[in-house]
Design an enzyme around this catalytic site. Structure first.
Site, PDB file in Angstrom:
ATOM      1  N   SER A 122     -30.839 -15.525  21.095  1.00  9.23           N
ATOM      2  CA  SER A 122     -31.557 -15.895  22.226  1.00  9.23           C
ATOM      3  C   SER A 122     -31.074 -17.071  22.623  1.00  9.23           C
ATOM      4  CB  SER A 122     -33.017 -16.055  21.947  1.00  9.23           C
ATOM      5  OG  SER A 122     -33.640 -16.390  22.984  1.00  9.23           O
ATOM      6  N   GLY A 123     -30.824 -17.146  24.011  1.00 12.56           N
ATOM      7  CA  GLY A 123     -30.438 -18.334  24.762  1.00 12.56           C
ATOM      8  C   GLY A 123     -28.674 -18.640  24.551  1.00 12.56           C
ATOM      9  N   THR A 127     -27.892 -12.994  29.403  1.00 12.82           N
ATOM     10  CA  THR A 127     -28.517 -12.638  30.744  1.00 12.82           C
ATOM     11  C   THR A 127     -27.677 -13.260  31.675  1.00 12.82           C
ATOM     12  OG1 THR A 127     -30.562 -12.384  29.738  1.00 12.82           O
ATOM     13  CG2 THR A 127     -30.634 -12.466  31.989  1.00 12.82           C
ATOM     14  N   ASN A 172     -35.084 -20.733  24.690  1.00 11.19           N
ATOM     15  CA  ASN A 172     -34.652 -20.484  25.845  1.00 11.19           C
ATOM     16  C   ASN A 172     -35.553 -20.516  26.991  1.00 11.19           C
ATOM     17  OD1 ASN A 172     -33.389 -19.327  28.205  1.00 11.19           O
ATOM     18  ND2 ASN A 172     -32.450 -17.596  27.145  1.00 11.19           N
ATOM     19  N   SER A 175     -36.028 -16.719  28.550  1.00 15.12           N
ATOM     20  CA  SER A 175     -35.555 -15.841  27.254  1.00 15.12           C
ATOM     21  C   SER A 175     -36.021 -14.450  27.797  1.00 15.12           C
ATOM     22  CB  SER A 175     -36.506 -16.187  26.285  1.00 15.12           C
ATOM     23  OG  SER A 175     -35.970 -15.261  25.377  1.00 15.12           O
ATOM     24  N   SER A 176     -35.047 -13.416  27.553  1.00 12.70           N
ATOM     25  CA  SER A 176     -35.356 -12.082  28.212  1.00 12.70           C
ATOM     26  C   SER A 176     -36.496 -11.520  27.020  1.00 12.70           C
ATOM     27  CB  SER A 176     -34.302 -11.280  28.190  1.00 12.70           C
ATOM     28  OG  SER A 176     -33.370 -11.782  28.829  1.00 12.70           O
ATOM     29  N   GLY A 404     -30.383 -10.444  20.659  1.00 12.11           N
ATOM     30  CA  GLY A 404     -29.497 -10.815  19.464  1.00 12.11           C
ATOM     31  C   GLY A 404     -30.161 -10.993  18.096  1.00 12.11           C
ATOM     32  N   GLU A 406     -32.697 -12.198  15.215  1.00  7.04           N
ATOM     33  CA  GLU A 406     -33.536 -13.309  15.603  1.00  7.04           C
ATOM     34  C   GLU A 406     -33.977 -13.580  13.993  1.00  7.04           C
ATOM     35  OE1 GLU A 406     -35.593 -13.088  19.750  1.00  7.04           O
ATOM     36  OE2 GLU A 406     -36.728 -12.535  17.923  1.00  7.04           O
TER      37      GLU A 406
HETATM   38  N1  LIG Z   1     -21.982 -19.265  31.545  1.00  5.78           N
HETATM   39  C1  LIG Z   1     -23.006 -20.230  31.746  1.00  5.78           C
HETATM   40  N2  LIG Z   1     -22.712 -21.523  32.328  1.00  5.78           N
HETATM   41  C2  LIG Z   1     -23.597 -22.148  32.335  1.00  5.78           C
HETATM   42  N3  LIG Z   1     -25.021 -22.221  31.734  1.00  5.78           N
HETATM   43  C3  LIG Z   1     -25.162 -21.209  31.031  1.00  5.78           C
HETATM   44  C4  LIG Z   1     -24.170 -20.059  30.978  1.00  5.78           C
HETATM   45  N4  LIG Z   1     -24.670 -19.171  30.082  1.00  5.78           N
HETATM   46  C5  LIG Z   1     -25.888 -19.596  29.613  1.00  5.78           C
HETATM   47  N5  LIG Z   1     -26.313 -20.852  30.395  1.00  5.78           N
HETATM   48  C6  LIG Z   1     -27.497 -21.558  30.069  1.00  5.78           C
HETATM   49  O1  LIG Z   1     -28.063 -21.173  29.152  1.00  5.78           O
HETATM   50  C7  LIG Z   1     -29.464 -20.694  29.408  1.00  5.78           C
HETATM   51  C8  LIG Z   1     -30.010 -19.295  28.654  1.00  5.78           C
HETATM   52  O2  LIG Z   1     -29.009 -18.422  29.032  1.00  5.78           O
HETATM   53  P1  LIG Z   1     -29.470 -16.809  28.975  1.00  5.78           P
HETATM   54  O3  LIG Z   1     -28.381 -15.947  29.340  1.00  5.78           O
HETATM   55  O4  LIG Z   1     -30.936 -16.748  29.490  1.00  5.78           O
HETATM   56  O5  LIG Z   1     -29.634 -16.698  27.324  1.00  5.78           O
HETATM   57  P2  LIG Z   1     -29.821 -15.269  26.550  1.00  5.78           P
HETATM   58  O6  LIG Z   1     -29.883 -14.099  27.608  1.00  5.78           O
HETATM   59  O7  LIG Z   1     -28.845 -15.123  25.925  1.00  5.78           O
HETATM   60  O8  LIG Z   1     -31.208 -15.429  25.882  1.00  5.78           O
HETATM   61  C9  LIG Z   1     -29.652 -20.262  30.861  1.00  5.78           C
HETATM   62  O9  LIG Z   1     -30.558 -20.534  31.566  1.00  5.78           O
HETATM   63  C10 LIG Z   1     -28.511 -21.105  31.350  1.00  5.78           C
HETATM   64  O10 LIG Z   1     -28.995 -22.393  31.636  1.00  5.78           O
HETATM   65 MG   LIG Z   2     -31.802 -13.120  28.025  1.00  4.51          MG
END
Ligand SMILES: Nc1ncnc2c1ncn2[C@@H]1O[C@H](COP(=O)(O)OP(=O)(O)O)[C@@H](O)[C@H]1O
Ligand SMILES: [Mg+2]
Length: 1078
Positions: A122-123, A127, A172, A175-176, A404, A406
């Site tokens: 997560s994070g 997404t 996060n 977080s989804s 992922g 956890e």
């Molecule tokens: N490629 C990227 N460039 C800049 N910031 C990113 C990038 N990927 C993720 N982040 C940062 O990390 C945070 C968490 O990403 P997210 O995709 O929501 O995580 P996940 O879906 O894996 O839990 C986002 O809100 C953003 O601030």
């Molecule tokens: Mg997500």
């Protein structure tokens, strides 16, 4: 080289391979090129090096490893997208877009469905990666109006799903809290025409409870913060989230990094794009509001300990928002209805049970609404295949963004499901990677060497096997009659799977490990590491129980969404509904099927730190993830055989310069060219294999040596090419310049020549005309002399313009040609008039008076008396004396107009006596000091006589009959002209001034006559001669020496020398007359 890469597509082409040379600084772009590929330390070091340079992407073969930068990098622009479009995977630096483009091109060329699996904690950025890939397709895929709409909907479904399915967690801020698999459909042209979303296991428990520092789903906060006053009023909501227990369990309703108000606007707009009309939105928000109201429903116990609703107000709101009967809902919340043996049994609930029922309702309503939302989105994304039903004209690209691995301090049912899901995905991953490796070897005709790897099927089985698997046991415990609890479930587990090598409990563990396990916990040894789960809540969550009467109430709801979410068939269906775990298991197995049918690509996301900070690389955390993601395992499989493989064409193109036979062009088959090349480079037998279309190189060092050789070769080639190019370039430049110079020169010469010739011709013509004109100059104007005459005229006028007289005394005037005589005369007059007029304009009254006097003086004396000219430049003064007061008194009313010292020669003996002469308006006075000696009325003044010489003597002739008078008066004044002029004017005797030659006769008194003889001589002399006459020898013409110094006569006079001079010369000329007439 990295920076060069930014500058254009040619630069890009260099990057991937040239980074091989820069490997020491930026690490390797592909982990398969790591020399020490089994070392986790080397792996992490490579990640770190690249992360420090903001290179967040690295490959393991075709798998992309991404490290969350936690900052905006400038690598997602439209230009970047363009760079990756249609470019061979290995030619550009690793990027999401390369993966996206590669999948897209496989989809188009092979017409095979694709999927991109994005995993990570997560994070870690899953997404974000999904969104970026979607954006990539939205920008780079072919478009039409209809496609634009689909693209819009695909993109806009995201904010809506995120509002309802994402929340702030400790890991996060966005977080989804559900798994998402999204299919994008492409038509035969490669344009996105539709989509479909599958959602997995929404974390419903979050609706009623959040851990400290976490929030409920975004939509609640967005609605309260962003919703208009009127809307909130309709929904019976207040702005302050503190009013709602469901929203503040985590004590952080407001988060600085989240702008709920803005997000609300985005969501509101997105809803309308994905086909929600105002009613749909109102219905949807009614449900969101009803969840909040449910959270505020409270109970109290009556005497029997049965729960009663104490918050009637909430029931009212709920009844309205959910479209149900208030009383029915109230009763449903505090009773449970069971059907046993075909009979309905209704029993009251205690406080605890009522709260449970209420929370269950909230979760059910929200959870089902979320699924409804996904369905609704799917409807708006669906592609209507009308043309050839049955014939699939589209291909599909799937994007999986799923939780992922956890591992928390406290892990429960949700983590169990999530980790099971990851276990399944890992299995798929290993299977597919190995499969594709094997297929590639096969297709290239290279012998497959079996790879040792950990197969996690054993763990998957432990969880999902029928009857013996954990899920089966859990379901059984949920279903069986009697008092099943979480603990009885644990006991059952221990009984059934006690011998499994990946399963452990407190009871089963040895002395040492037992300490780390609670009595209510079990531990699974996942492929990625061990995780300890607490069984508490497993049964409840798996049952996901909603009491029948609540379900019934919802089935009767008039809110269309709720009504669709709760179907009547549920009530009549005798079969027990599937448990949560089983549902999840089934949907996962469906997902696996979907994924297996597609060609996968992988993106593995890594989170560099827990504090969401840019640039922070926490090694422990990363090592953990590298392990959980099975990256080392992945690398081992990928490197089992060969580190590097390339198509012959590509390899030859890059390295052909290293071998004289292949440079600069190889005529034969690329395969043979490469064979010749590697032989020349001295590759050993075991270092490489020649496949059907590719060369396989076993060790990175072989490739690096080749790459280094290329670098050196490039240098020398570059120098040669440079020299040749420079020479060529300079020669070209020189030629060009020479040519230009010649052209300019000849053009300029021509111009000059033409100008000169024209001038000459003109000159000849002019001279000829001139001569002719000169010859004919005295003829009347005709063609021959026209030019000449004009010229003469012109040149006269021009010279006149330059030489006009500057003042009236300037007599110069150019001589006019005969034809202009008259004009010249007129001009001269005009000019003179103009000057005179200008002069006159400047004359003031005092000056006029002066001039008047001078004019009179001129009339009288000019050309008649010798010392007149000397008087001209001297101003006439008003007086030359201070007059004694007594005299003034004696004069009475007479005003003095003029006074001057004089010498009087008396009648007897002509003795000289100093006297003063005064002029008044009526008479001349002779004064001695303070005494008036004589008064001569003007009426008695019969004349004035002077000589023509330069003496200053004058005689006033007085009327003899006047008794008082003693005869004429002989006087001398140093300012004779002035004195006489004034006297003549005052007495009006201008015509009575006689200028005599030789001598003057005058009356001495009593009829006697005196004579004054004038002669000229060298010195002034006035004396009585022997004959009794007064002899006057006038001195040299001029003033007496004491009056000649200019300082003395101009002293105290407010007139400048120049004026005087101008006046003097003026008066000597005839213009006096002119002035006189002004
Ligand atoms: N490629 C990227 N460039 C800049 N910031 C990113 C990038 N990927 C993720 N982040 C940062 O990390 C945070 C968490 O990403 P997210 O995709 O929501 O995580 P996940 O879906 O894996 O839990 C986002 O809100 C953003 O601030
Ligand atoms: Mg997500």
């Amino acid at each position: 080289s990295r920076y060069r890469a930014e500058s254009g597509s040619n630069g890009i082409r260099m990057t991937m391979e040239s980074a091989l040379t820069a490997r020491d600084r930026v690490g390797v772009q592909d982990f398969v090129l790591l020399e020490n590929f089994t070392s986790e330390a080397a792996f992490i070091e490579n990640l770190r090096k690249r992360f420090k340079e903001n290179l967040i992407y690295t490959y393991i073969g075709s798998v992309l490893v991404s490290v969350n930068p936690y900052k905006e990098l400038e690598i997602y622009s439209k230009q970047h997208m363009e760079r990756y479009r249609g470019v061979s995977f290995y030619e550009v630096s690793p990027h999401l877009y390369a993966i996206a483009d590669n999948s897209y091109r496989s989809l188009r060329t092979e017409r095979k469905d694709q999927c991109i699996l994005i995993s990570g904690e997560s994070g870690a950025g899953k997404t974000e990666a999904t969104k970026k890939i979607l954006q990539y397709y939205a920008v780079t895929c072919p478009a039409s109006d209809q496609v634009e709409m689909v693209k819009d909907r695909l993109l806009q479904s995201n904010p809506v799903l995120e509002a309802f399915g994402n929340a702030k967690t400790l890991r996060n801020d966005n977080s989804s809290r559900f798994g998402k698999y999204m299919d994008v459909q492409f038509d035969y042209r490669g344009a996105p025409v539709g989509g479909h979303i599958l959602n997995y296991l929404l974390e419903k428990s979050r609706v009623v409870h959040q851990n400290h520092g976490e929030r409920n789903f975004h939509i609640f906060y967005q609605l309260l913060d962003g919703g208009e006053e009127e809307l909130l009023r309709r929904l019976g909501l207040e702005k302050n989230p503190q009013q709602y227990p469901y929203l503040v369990k985590g004590h952080c309703a407001r988060v600085s990094s989240i702008n709920d108000k803005n997000d609300w606007k985005v969501v509101r707009k997105a809803l309308s794009i994905i086909n929600f009309n105002d009613n749909d939105v109102e219905d949807l928000l009614s449900i969101v509001a009803s969840v909040l109201h449910l959270g505020n429903v409270q109970f109290a116990a009556d005497e029997q300990g049965n729960a009663q609703v104490t918050t009637e107000n909430q029931i009212k709101y709920l009844a309205r928002l959910l479209g149900v009967e208030g009383s029915i809902l109230r009763e449903a919340l505090i009773h449970k209805k069971i059907i046993a043996k075909g009979e309905e049994l209704v029993s009251p609930l205690n406080l605890e049970q009522a709260a449970y029922a209420r929370d269950a309702l909230a979760k059910a309503v929200y959870g089902r609404t979320f699924s409804w939302l996904v369905n609704k989105i799917n409807k708006s994304l669906s592609y209507k295949e009308t043309e050839f039903p049955g014939w699939r004209s589209t291909t599909v690209l799937g994007l999986l963004d799923i939780y992922g691995f956890e591992v928390f301090q406290h892990n429960s049912f949700e983590q169990f499901c999530i980790n099971y899901c990851n276990e399944k995905l890992q299995q798929l991953f290993i299977e597919l990677t190995l499969k594709s490796e094997q297929e590639e070897y096969e297709s290239e005709g290279i012998a497959w060497e079996p790879v040792q790897y950990f197969d996690n099927k054993i763990i998957c089985d432990l969880v999902e096997e029928k009857f013996k698997g954990i899920i089966s046991i859990l379901d059984e415990e949920c279903l069986r009659p009697g008092d099943a609890t979480d603990m009885t479930f644990l006991e059952k587990l221990e009984e059934t799977v006690k011998n499994h090598p990946h399963f452990l409990t407190h009871k089963l563990a040895d002395q040492k490990t037992r300490k780390s396990l609670g009595r209510e916990e079990f531990r699974l040894l996942h492929y990625a590491g061990e995780v300890t789960y607490s069984v508490s809540g497993f049964l409840d969550k798996n049952n996901d129980l909603l009491f029948r009467n609540l379900k019934e109430t919802m089935c009767n709801s008039e809110n269309p969404i709720v009504n669709q979410c709760f179907e009547r068939t549920e009530l009549t269906d005798k079969k027990r509904p599937e448990t949560a775990a089983t549902q999840f298991k089934n949907s996962l197995s469906k997902l696996m099927e979907i994924l297996m049918s597609k060609e996968p690509s992988y993106i593995r996301c890594i989170k560099p730190n827990d504090s969401k900070q840019a640039g922070k690389f926490v090694e422990v955390l990363i090592r953990h993830q590298v392990k959980y993601l099975g990256l080392m395992e992945n690398l081992r499989v990928r490197r089992a055989g060969f580190a590097y493989r390339r198509k012959y064409e590509v390899f030859l193109q890059r390295y052909k310069s290293l071998c004289p036979e292949t440079w600069p062009v190889w005529d034969g088959r690329p395969h043979d060219g490469v064979a010749v090349l590697v032989k020349y480079l001295g590759y050993k037998q075991e270092e490489y294999k020649m496949g059907r279309t590719k060369i396989f190189i076993r060790f990175p060092k072989t490739l690096f040596a080749t790459e280094d050789a290329l670098e050196i070769r490039k240098q020398s080639l570059a120098t040669k090419i440079q020299a040749a190019w420079r020479g060529f370039h300079q020669r070209q430049k020189f030629q060009h310049m020479k040519h230009s110079a010649i052209t300019i020169q000849s053009w300029w010469r021509g111009t000059l020549g033409r100008r000169k010739a024209a001038k000459k011709k003109w000159a000849v013509e002019t001279i000829r005309r001139f001569i002719k004109g000169f010859i004919y100059r005295n003829y009347p104007r005709c063609a021959e002399n026209e030019y000449f005459l004009d010229y003469i005229r012109y040149s006269f006028l021009m010279s006149l313009k330059r030489n006009l007289p500057r003042n009236v005394l300037d007599k110069s005037w150019p001589t006019p040609p005969p034809s202009l005589c008259e004009a010249s005369q007129l001009l001269r007059q005009l000019c003179m008039q103009n000057m005179v007029w200008r002069y006159c304009k400047r004359i003031n009254p005092e000056w006029k008076q002066q001039l008047d006097q001078k004019v009179i003086a001129s009339e009288i004396f000019k050309d008649k008396k010798d010392n007149y000219p000397q008087s001209v430049p001297r101003l006439f003064l008003d007086t030359r004396l201070d007059i004694n007061a007594k005299v003034l008194q004696a004069l009475g009313s007479e005003t003095i107009k003029y006074a001057v010292p004089v010498i009087k020669y008396d009648r007897k003996g002509y003795k000289a006596r100093a006297r003063q002469l005064l002029l008044t308006q009526t008479a001349v006075f002779i004064v001695e000091e303070a005494k008036i000696k004589q008064r001569i009325d003007y009426a008695n003044l019969t004349g004035i006589s002077v000589s023509s010489l330069s003496d200053n003597l004058f005689v006033l002739h007085v009327h003899c009959e006047d008794n008082k008078q003693k005869g004429d008066v002989v006087l001398q004044s140093d300012h004779a002209i002035e004195t006489l002029t004034k006297m003549a004017m005052s007495a009006d005797k201008v015509d009575n001034v006689n200028i005599n030659q030789g001598s003057i006769k005058f009356t001495v008194g009593q009829g006697k006559e005196g004579i004054i003889d004038f002669t000229s001589g060298s010195e002034l002399l006035i004396a009585k001669a022997k004959n009794g006459h007064l002899t006057v020898v006038s001195g040299p013409s001029g003033f007496p020496p004491h009056l000649c110094s200019p300082s003395s006569h101009l002293q105290a006079q407010d007139c400048s020398v120049s004026c005087v001079t101008a006046l003097s010369s003026w008066i000597q000329n005839s213009y006096i007359t002119f002035i006189g007439s002004i």
